[in-house]
Design a protein around this motif. Structure first.
Motif, PDB file in Angstrom:
ATOM      1  N   LYS A 223      -3.527  -4.050  -7.627  1.00  0.00           N
ATOM      2  CA  LYS A 223      -3.509  -2.582  -7.695  1.00  0.00           C
ATOM      3  C   LYS A 223      -3.194  -1.987  -6.330  1.00  0.00           C
ATOM      4  O   LYS A 223      -2.437  -1.023  -6.212  1.00  0.00           O
ATOM      5  CB  LYS A 223      -4.865  -2.074  -8.195  1.00  0.00           C
ATOM      6  CG  LYS A 223      -4.912  -0.570  -8.387  1.00  0.00           C
ATOM      7  CD  LYS A 223      -6.253  -0.143  -8.962  1.00  0.00           C
ATOM      8  CE  LYS A 223      -6.304   1.367  -9.180  1.00  0.00           C
ATOM      9  NZ  LYS A 223      -7.614   1.807  -9.714  1.00  0.00           N
ATOM     10  N   ASN A 224      -3.765  -2.589  -5.270  1.00  0.00           N
ATOM     11  CA  ASN A 224      -3.525  -2.088  -3.920  1.00  0.00           C
ATOM     12  C   ASN A 224      -2.062  -2.247  -3.534  1.00  0.00           C
ATOM     13  O   ASN A 224      -1.451  -1.348  -2.959  1.00  0.00           O
ATOM     14  CB  ASN A 224      -4.425  -2.842  -2.935  1.00  0.00           C
ATOM     15  CG  ASN A 224      -4.263  -2.348  -1.517  1.00  0.00           C
ATOM     16  OD1 ASN A 224      -4.155  -1.147  -1.282  1.00  0.00           O
ATOM     17  ND2 ASN A 224      -4.220  -3.257  -0.562  1.00  0.00           N
ATOM     18  N   VAL A 225      -1.465  -3.421  -3.870  1.00  0.00           N
ATOM     19  CA  VAL A 225      -0.077  -3.680  -3.507  1.00  0.00           C
ATOM     20  C   VAL A 225       0.869  -2.771  -4.275  1.00  0.00           C
ATOM     21  O   VAL A 225       1.765  -2.145  -3.707  1.00  0.00           O
ATOM     22  CB  VAL A 225       0.264  -5.164  -3.765  1.00  0.00           C
ATOM     23  CG1 VAL A 225       1.757  -5.410  -3.577  1.00  0.00           C
ATOM     24  CG2 VAL A 225      -0.535  -6.062  -2.836  1.00  0.00           C
ATOM     25  N   ARG A 226       0.677  -2.677  -5.596  1.00  0.00           N
ATOM     26  CA  ARG A 226       1.613  -1.893  -6.414  1.00  0.00           C
ATOM     27  C   ARG A 226       1.361  -0.390  -6.306  1.00  0.00           C
ATOM     28  O   ARG A 226       2.240   0.413  -6.609  1.00  0.00           O
ATOM     29  CB  ARG A 226       1.514  -2.337  -7.877  1.00  0.00           C
ATOM     30  CG  ARG A 226       1.882  -3.808  -8.071  1.00  0.00           C
ATOM     31  CD  ARG A 226       1.947  -4.197  -9.532  1.00  0.00           C
ATOM     32  NE  ARG A 226       2.171  -5.625  -9.688  1.00  0.00           N
ATOM     33  CZ  ARG A 226       3.362  -6.208  -9.552  1.00  0.00           C
ATOM     34  NH1 ARG A 226       4.415  -5.471  -9.251  1.00  0.00           N
ATOM     35  NH2 ARG A 226       3.493  -7.514  -9.701  1.00  0.00           N
ATOM     36  N   THR A 362       8.836   6.648  10.251  1.00  0.00           N
ATOM     37  CA  THR A 362       7.791   5.633  10.055  1.00  0.00           C
ATOM     38  C   THR A 362       7.532   5.410   8.572  1.00  0.00           C
ATOM     39  O   THR A 362       7.333   4.270   8.125  1.00  0.00           O
ATOM     40  CB  THR A 362       6.485   6.071  10.744  1.00  0.00           C
ATOM     41  OG1 THR A 362       6.758   6.316  12.130  1.00  0.00           O
ATOM     42  CG2 THR A 362       5.426   4.972  10.639  1.00  0.00           C
ATOM     43  N   PHE A 363       7.547   6.511   7.791  1.00  0.00           N
ATOM     44  CA  PHE A 363       7.366   6.367   6.339  1.00  0.00           C
ATOM     45  C   PHE A 363       8.485   5.500   5.746  1.00  0.00           C
ATOM     46  O   PHE A 363       8.246   4.680   4.851  1.00  0.00           O
ATOM     47  CB  PHE A 363       7.381   7.743   5.664  1.00  0.00           C
ATOM     48  CG  PHE A 363       6.044   8.435   5.703  1.00  0.00           C
ATOM     49  CD1 PHE A 363       4.857   7.708   5.673  1.00  0.00           C
ATOM     50  CD2 PHE A 363       5.947   9.819   5.771  1.00  0.00           C
ATOM     51  CE1 PHE A 363       3.642   8.336   5.705  1.00  0.00           C
ATOM     52  CE2 PHE A 363       4.729  10.451   5.812  1.00  0.00           C
ATOM     53  CZ  PHE A 363       3.572   9.695   5.777  1.00  0.00           C
ATOM     54  N   GLY A 364       9.721   5.712   6.250  1.00  0.00           N
ATOM     55  CA  GLY A 364      10.822   4.895   5.749  1.00  0.00           C
ATOM     56  C   GLY A 364      10.612   3.418   6.049  1.00  0.00           C
ATOM     57  O   GLY A 364      10.846   2.554   5.200  1.00  0.00           O
ATOM     58  N   GLU A 365      10.121   3.145   7.286  1.00  0.00           N
ATOM     59  CA  GLU A 365       9.858   1.749   7.652  1.00  0.00           C
ATOM     60  C   GLU A 365       8.739   1.167   6.789  1.00  0.00           C
ATOM     61  O   GLU A 365       8.822   0.016   6.337  1.00  0.00           O
ATOM     62  CB  GLU A 365       9.474   1.673   9.134  1.00  0.00           C
ATOM     63  CG  GLU A 365      10.623   2.063  10.064  1.00  0.00           C
ATOM     64  CD  GLU A 365      10.166   2.177  11.504  1.00  0.00           C
ATOM     65  OE1 GLU A 365       8.940   2.040  11.735  1.00  0.00           O
ATOM     66  OE2 GLU A 365      11.017   2.392  12.389  1.00  0.00           O
ATOM     67  N   THR A 371       8.300  -2.474   0.014  1.00  0.00           N
ATOM     68  CA  THR A 371       9.221  -3.105  -0.941  1.00  0.00           C
ATOM     69  C   THR A 371       9.290  -4.611  -0.721  1.00  0.00           C
ATOM     70  O   THR A 371       9.213  -5.398  -1.672  1.00  0.00           O
ATOM     71  CB  THR A 371      10.619  -2.490  -0.785  1.00  0.00           C
ATOM     72  OG1 THR A 371      10.545  -1.077  -1.042  1.00  0.00           O
ATOM     73  CG2 THR A 371      11.590  -3.120  -1.773  1.00  0.00           C
ATOM     74  N   HIS A 372       9.400  -5.012   0.539  1.00  0.00           N
ATOM     75  CA  HIS A 372       9.435  -6.443   0.850  1.00  0.00           C
ATOM     76  C   HIS A 372       8.132  -7.118   0.462  1.00  0.00           C
ATOM     77  O   HIS A 372       8.108  -8.255  -0.023  1.00  0.00           O
ATOM     78  CB  HIS A 372       9.699  -6.639   2.343  1.00  0.00           C
ATOM     79  CG  HIS A 372      11.070  -6.236   2.765  1.00  0.00           C
ATOM     80  ND1 HIS A 372      11.375  -5.780   4.030  1.00  0.00           N
ATOM     81  CD2 HIS A 372      12.246  -6.187   2.066  1.00  0.00           C
ATOM     82  CE1 HIS A 372      12.647  -5.504   4.103  1.00  0.00           C
ATOM     83  NE2 HIS A 372      13.203  -5.718   2.932  1.00  0.00           N
ATOM     84  N   TYR A 377       5.207 -10.691  -3.048  1.00  0.00           N
ATOM     85  CA  TYR A 377       4.067 -10.864  -3.951  1.00  0.00           C
ATOM     86  C   TYR A 377       4.547 -11.353  -5.326  1.00  0.00           C
ATOM     87  O   TYR A 377       4.024 -12.332  -5.874  1.00  0.00           O
ATOM     88  CB  TYR A 377       3.341  -9.523  -4.067  1.00  0.00           C
ATOM     89  CG  TYR A 377       2.195  -9.516  -5.067  1.00  0.00           C
ATOM     90  CD1 TYR A 377       0.933  -9.978  -4.725  1.00  0.00           C
ATOM     91  CD2 TYR A 377       2.387  -9.035  -6.369  1.00  0.00           C
ATOM     92  CE1 TYR A 377      -0.104  -9.973  -5.626  1.00  0.00           C
ATOM     93  CE2 TYR A 377       1.358  -9.021  -7.289  1.00  0.00           C
ATOM     94  CZ  TYR A 377       0.105  -9.489  -6.906  1.00  0.00           C
ATOM     95  OH  TYR A 377      -0.919  -9.477  -7.806  1.00  0.00           O
ATOM     96  N   ASP A 378       5.561 -10.649  -5.878  1.00  0.00           N
ATOM     97  CA  ASP A 378       6.070 -11.041  -7.198  1.00  0.00           C
ATOM     98  C   ASP A 378       6.655 -12.450  -7.164  1.00  0.00           C
ATOM     99  O   ASP A 378       6.469 -13.253  -8.086  1.00  0.00           O
ATOM    100  CB  ASP A 378       7.137 -10.042  -7.669  1.00  0.00           C
ATOM    101  CG  ASP A 378       6.529  -8.695  -8.031  1.00  0.00           C
ATOM    102  OD1 ASP A 378       5.306  -8.660  -8.289  1.00  0.00           O
ATOM    103  OD2 ASP A 378       7.263  -7.692  -8.060  1.00  0.00           O
ATOM    104  N   ASN A 379       7.394 -12.749  -6.086  1.00  0.00           N
ATOM    105  CA  ASN A 379       7.995 -14.078  -5.970  1.00  0.00           C
ATOM    106  C   ASN A 379       6.916 -15.152  -5.910  1.00  0.00           C
ATOM    107  O   ASN A 379       7.015 -16.196  -6.565  1.00  0.00           O
ATOM    108  CB  ASN A 379       8.869 -14.132  -4.713  1.00  0.00           C
ATOM    109  CG  ASN A 379       9.448 -15.521  -4.493  1.00  0.00           C
ATOM    110  OD1 ASN A 379      10.311 -15.957  -5.240  1.00  0.00           O
ATOM    111  ND2 ASN A 379       8.964 -16.216  -3.469  1.00  0.00           N
TER     112      ASN A 379
END
Length: 643
Positions: A223-226, A362-365, A371-372, A377-379
């Motif tokens: 939940k934290n990651v997504r 910074t938000f973009g970074e 995303t990475h 995580y999914d991988n």
């Protein structure tokens, strides 16, 4: 835990660089896999660190290059199965290992490593010599059933060959060599003698337990990651709102201060107009009075009155010049304040824009990192689930240790809260500096419990330059009259008025009268930008360094907030201290005093080196109207250099 191969999709077993099925797949520490030939140029061109083409995670470059990365045998086996599955499903024509004829294939024996036709398949399973091959045969019906799981695929495979003796099947694992599959001979007599040797089932169970724990921890952080992208979007929205709100507040403060400047300009114009009107009125009255006197006197004294008229006009012209100069200085100060206000406004807006752009960057970074992180995580979850679903002990001991190692930084990263987004969602700005100090409150008798308390307070706080209002009629001074404090006798050590009386100039009377300290109330503290001040004699323990400042020097206040002030003295241009440590110096003319003795006492208490002075009485050297600069003061002797 069993997983259908079709659920995973063929893209999972395709290289993300060449987009084809894996060929000799190499496994990076982040658990992303690439064909050896595809990842080799990336590794060769890297220095000490290799960046994953997918998740951009860095890892150490092995000493032996791409071959230092572990080969993903599990993925290679699955890819091999997929290719075999296609061949069997299509019933391709291949050479049968039973009859050596080119026929449509019906199965593949993993133990014999060859295709089998339909007739030989039946013999292969019933023959006594190959009966134990049955569990290692992939039949056409298994492929068409489409329910083949990774667990079933794992059971088709034989144990791997010994790393030292390829002709023998591995029976145990060497833990010290990374769970390397070896035979009994290697484990007890040759290269691995003395190493930690474990059975494959026991070791696989242990590795499964570790990875299942890591998977559980990661699932708790799902939940934290997504949910982080939503938090990031919310914080970005809050930042945009903060920027707009802060700009609006700064503009409001700017408009407020600008209106104050405009108001001060209007007040200055009104004061100048009133002063000029008053001078004009005095001129008309004085000229008219002199004309009436001249008419009543003899014609022989006309010249005498002509001189007086000219003197009155010259005096009025001087006063007009002084008022014009004062008004010009006031407008210059207000112009500087307006320029400072506009600069501070633009600086504040620029600062907010800079903070906003920096935070947006910074938000973009952070968004890219998020995303990475989700991709990693999914991988990880997909790769680990694939291995666990195979339920093959050899696959477990070969793959799971590396996956356990990879799970640690991933778990640490997944738990990361990114608390800084709360700070990044806001911009800050200092308040625009007020250009005008708030007026000091009127100190009244009603603010004290007794007359003694009020009298003591007034003795301690009255200073030259303060504006006071009469509260008790005294020697012609009426209740409500306002005047300026111009002098009093004060104890230099305590700062307390000796006899409880102060001398004030009362505009309504046009004269100076002394009153009791408790007979007046303070209306204005007197110290403001432009005021002439000097250090108080009572400031025996100043709050600032007074080195280089002559106690008798008179300076000009350049800034004040009501409590602190900056003064430009002749010998120290930016002296800073408390308003309570200085006293205002009122520069008054002789006409403000009743007699020469009172005026002389005032001058002795006020004059100091560096002050500009104007002669009002001929002394044989200087003439009336001459101006000069005081260069030395010796007791009661004053020395000027006249221009």
């Amino acid at each position: 835990m069993a997983s259908q191969l079709e659920d995973m999709g063929e893209h999972f077993f395709s290289c993300s660089i060449c987009l084809h099925s894996f060929k000799d797949p190499k496994l990076l520490p982040c658990l992303h896999r690439f064909c050896r030939g595809c990842i080799k140029p990336v590794v060769d061109e890297s220095d000490d660190k290799v960046k994953c083409p997918l998740c951009k995670q860095d890892c150490d470059k092995p000493d032996d290059g791409v071959d230092g990365f572990k080969t993903d045998f599990h993925t290679r086996n699955v890819v091999e199965y997929i290719q075999l599955q296609k061949s069997v499903a299509a019933e391709e024509v291949r050479k049968c290992i039973g009859c050596s004829k080119e026929l449509h294939v019906a199965a593949f024996c993993f133990k014999c490593r060859g295709f089998i036709c339909r007739k030989c398949h039946e013999v292969h399973e019933s023959s006594g010599m190959t009966r134990d091959h049955k569990e290692h045969v992939l039949a056409l019906k298994d492929v068409k059933d489409k329910h083949l799981t990774l667990e079933k695929l794992g059971s088709l495979k034989e144990a791997p060959s010994c790393s030292e003796h390829p002709e023998k099947l591995a029976e145990i694992c060497c833990v010290d060599c990374g769970n390397l599959p070896i035979c009994m001979v290697c484990g007890h007599h040759e290269k691995h003698k003395g190493h930690t040797i474990r059975g494959v089932r026991e070791l696989a169970a242990e590795e499964r337990e570790k990875i299942e724990h890591s998977m559980k921890v990661l699932k708790e952080q799902d939940k934290n990651v997504r949910g982080f992208p939503a938090k990031l979007a919310e914080a970005r929205k809050a930042l945009e709102a903060s920027i707009a709100e802060t700009k609006a507040r700064i503009r409001s403060q700017y408009n407020e201060e600008a209106e104050k400047v405009n108001e001060k300009e209007r007040e200055a114009d009104e004061v100048l107009a009133r002063h000029k009107a008053e001078v004009d009125r005095k001129e008309r009255e004085e000229v008219a009075d002199l004309n009436r006197q001249r008419e009543r006197e003899l014609k022989t004294v006309n010249d005498k009155y002509d001189k007086r008229v000219n003197k009155a006009k010259a005096k009025a012209a001087d006063e007009r010049g002084e008022k014009d100069t004062a008004a010009s200085k006031t407008k210059d100060v207000l112009t500087k304040k307006r320029s400072y206000l506009e600069k501070e406004f633009m600086d504040s807006i620029s600062s907010v824009d800079h903070q906003g752009n920096t935070n947006m960057t910074t938000f973009g970074e952070l968004s890219d990192q998020s995303t990475h992180r989700i991709q990693r995580y999914d991988n990880f979850v997909t790769v680990v689930s694939s291995v666990l679903a195979s339920r093959d002990h050899w696959t477990d001991v070969s793959c799971l240790p590396d996956m356990n190692v990879s799970s640690k930084p991933l778990i640490k990263d997944a738990k990361k809260e990114f608390l800084e987004i709360d700070a990044l969602s806001k911009v800050t700005s200092k308040r625009i500096t007020p250009l005008f100090a708030n007026p000091a409150p009127v100190i009244k008798r009603d603010d004290f419990k007794s007359d003694d308390d009020y009298d003591k307070y007034m003795k301690e706080h009255l200073r030259i330059g303060m504006t006071v209002r009469c509260r008790k009629a005294n020697r012609g001074v009426q209740v409500g009259d306002t005047g300026k404090v111009i002098g009093f006798a004060m104890n230099p050590w305590t700062g307390v008025v000796y006899d409880g009386r102060v001398d004030c100039q009362w505009p309504r009377l046009g004269d100076t009268h002394g009153v009791g300290c408790s007979d007046v109330e303070i209306v204005d503290q007197g110290i403001q930008v432009g005021s002439k001040v000097r250090l108080q004699r009572s400031a025996v323990n100043p709050s600032r360094d007074q080195e280089g400042v002559n106690p008798r020097s008179v300076g000009r206040v350049t800034a004040t907030d009501g409590k602190n002030c900056t003064v430009e003295f002749p010998t120290k241009k930016r002296w800073k201290g408390l308003v309570a440590e200085v006293e205002q110096v009122l520069l008054l003319r002789r006409s403000a005093f009743q007699d020469d003795d009172s005026y002389a006492a005032y001058v002795k208490d006020t004059i100091s080196a560096g002050m500009a002075a104007r002669c009002y009485k001929d002394d044989g050297v200087a003439k009336v109207g001459d101006t000069g600069t005081v260069i030395m003061v010796i007791t009661s002797i004053y020395v000027w250099i006249w221009g």
